[in-house]
Write a protein that holds these residues in place. Structure first.
Motif, PDB file in Angstrom:
ATOM      1  N   SER A  17       0.786  -1.101   0.076  1.00 27.07           N
ATOM      2  CA  SER A  17       0.318   0.107   0.050  1.00 27.07           C
ATOM      3  C   SER A  17       0.862   1.286  -0.084  1.00 27.07           C
ATOM      4  N   ALA A  18       1.959   1.078   0.656  1.00 33.17           N
ATOM      5  CA  ALA A  18       2.721   2.156   0.420  1.00 33.17           C
ATOM      6  C   ALA A  18       3.402   2.664  -0.704  1.00 33.17           C
ATOM      7  N   ALA A  19       3.753   1.382  -1.512  1.00 31.16           N
ATOM      8  CA  ALA A  19       4.464   1.489  -2.768  1.00 31.16           C
ATOM      9  C   ALA A  19       3.294   2.191  -3.907  1.00 31.16           C
ATOM     10  N   THR A  20       2.068   1.759  -3.559  1.00 35.56           N
ATOM     11  CA  THR A  20       1.054   2.037  -4.517  1.00 35.56           C
ATOM     12  C   THR A  20       0.747   3.659  -4.524  1.00 35.56           C
ATOM     13  N   GLY A  21       0.931   4.432  -3.124  1.00 37.54           N
ATOM     14  CA  GLY A  21       0.735   5.688  -3.102  1.00 37.54           C
ATOM     15  C   GLY A  21      -0.669   5.956  -2.557  1.00 37.54           C
ATOM     16  N   PRO A  23      -3.070   7.015  -0.035  1.00 34.08           N
ATOM     17  CA  PRO A  23      -2.904   7.791   1.323  1.00 34.08           C
ATOM     18  C   PRO A  23      -3.649   6.935   2.411  1.00 34.08           C
ATOM     19  N   ARG A  24      -2.875   7.055   3.482  1.00 36.62           N
ATOM     20  CA  ARG A  24      -2.964   6.318   4.753  1.00 36.62           C
ATOM     21  C   ARG A  24      -3.450   7.263   5.905  1.00 36.62           C
ATOM     22  N   ARG A  25      -4.590   6.946   6.488  1.00 38.41           N
ATOM     23  CA  ARG A  25      -4.530   8.199   7.721  1.00 38.41           C
ATOM     24  C   ARG A  25      -4.229   7.489   8.992  1.00 38.41           C
ATOM     25  N   SER A  26      -4.050   8.112  10.026  1.00 41.91           N
ATOM     26  CA  SER A  26      -3.654   7.632  11.365  1.00 41.91           C
ATOM     27  C   SER A  26      -4.975   7.223  12.042  1.00 41.91           C
ATOM     28  N   ARG A  27      -5.029   6.661  13.266  1.00 46.19           N
ATOM     29  CA  ARG A  27      -5.996   6.366  13.997  1.00 46.19           C
ATOM     30  C   ARG A  27      -6.681   7.759  14.497  1.00 46.19           C
ATOM     31  N   ASP A  28      -5.964   8.824  14.964  1.00 47.95           N
ATOM     32  CA  ASP A  28      -6.340  10.149  15.238  1.00 47.95           C
ATOM     33  C   ASP A  28      -7.003  10.807  14.227  1.00 47.95           C
ATOM     34  N   GLU A  29      -6.391  10.648  12.971  1.00 50.49           N
ATOM     35  CA  GLU A  29      -7.036  11.341  11.890  1.00 50.49           C
ATOM     36  C   GLU A  29      -8.417  10.877  11.676  1.00 50.49           C
ATOM     37  N   GLU A  30      -8.608   9.298  11.767  1.00 45.18           N
ATOM     38  CA  GLU A  30      -9.772   8.779  11.441  1.00 45.18           C
ATOM     39  C   GLU A  30     -11.142   9.136  12.515  1.00 45.18           C
TER      40      GLU A  30
END
Length: 128
Positions: A17-21, A23-30
């Motif tokens: 998932s990091a290689a595909t680009g 976006p990932r959100r942190s638990r706090d952002e969620e």
């Protein structure tokens, strides 16, 4: 005797998932997104009840969480005030749970105050 593992490991999935680009959100952002959603729903019911000052306080918290002020409109459901207070009480309770897990004191205090106010209004209206 043992069945081989057929799913990818957590580490492999994270690397892909990091290689595909994506976006990932942190638990706090969620949690912030979820809290803003609950507060925005509470704001809609509060506005329908005609509680402008309380709505302004909720709108401030939504704006803080989202980074932009919420859109406010009078979307009337024609529900009875007792039903609206019940709905608002439940929404404030959901917001309180998320605010507590996020350790967001301002939103937790506001949510608890709204729960108390709507509970009192429900009792005055005779809806339990």
């Amino acid at each position: 005797m043992y069945e081989p593992i057929r799913t990818k490991s957590v580490h492999t999935v994270a690397e892909e998932s990091a290689a595909t680009g994506y976006p990932r959100r942190s638990r706090d952002e969620e949690l912030d997104i979820q809290l803003a959603g609950h507060l925005a729903a509470l704001l809609a019911v509060t506005d329908e009840l005609g509680l402008a000052a309380e709505g302004d306080r909720i709108a401030e918290q939504v704006a803080r969480l989202r980074g932009t002020p919420p859109t406010r409109h009078a979307g009337l459901t024609n529900a009875s005030p007792a039903d609206l207070h019940t709905r608002a009480h439940h929404l404030a309770g959901r917001a309180l749970l998320v605010a507590a897990s996020r350790a967001d004191t301002a939103a937790a205090i506001l949510s608890a105050e709204r729960m108390d106010a709507h509970l009192a209004a429900r009792h005055l209206a005779g809806a339990h």
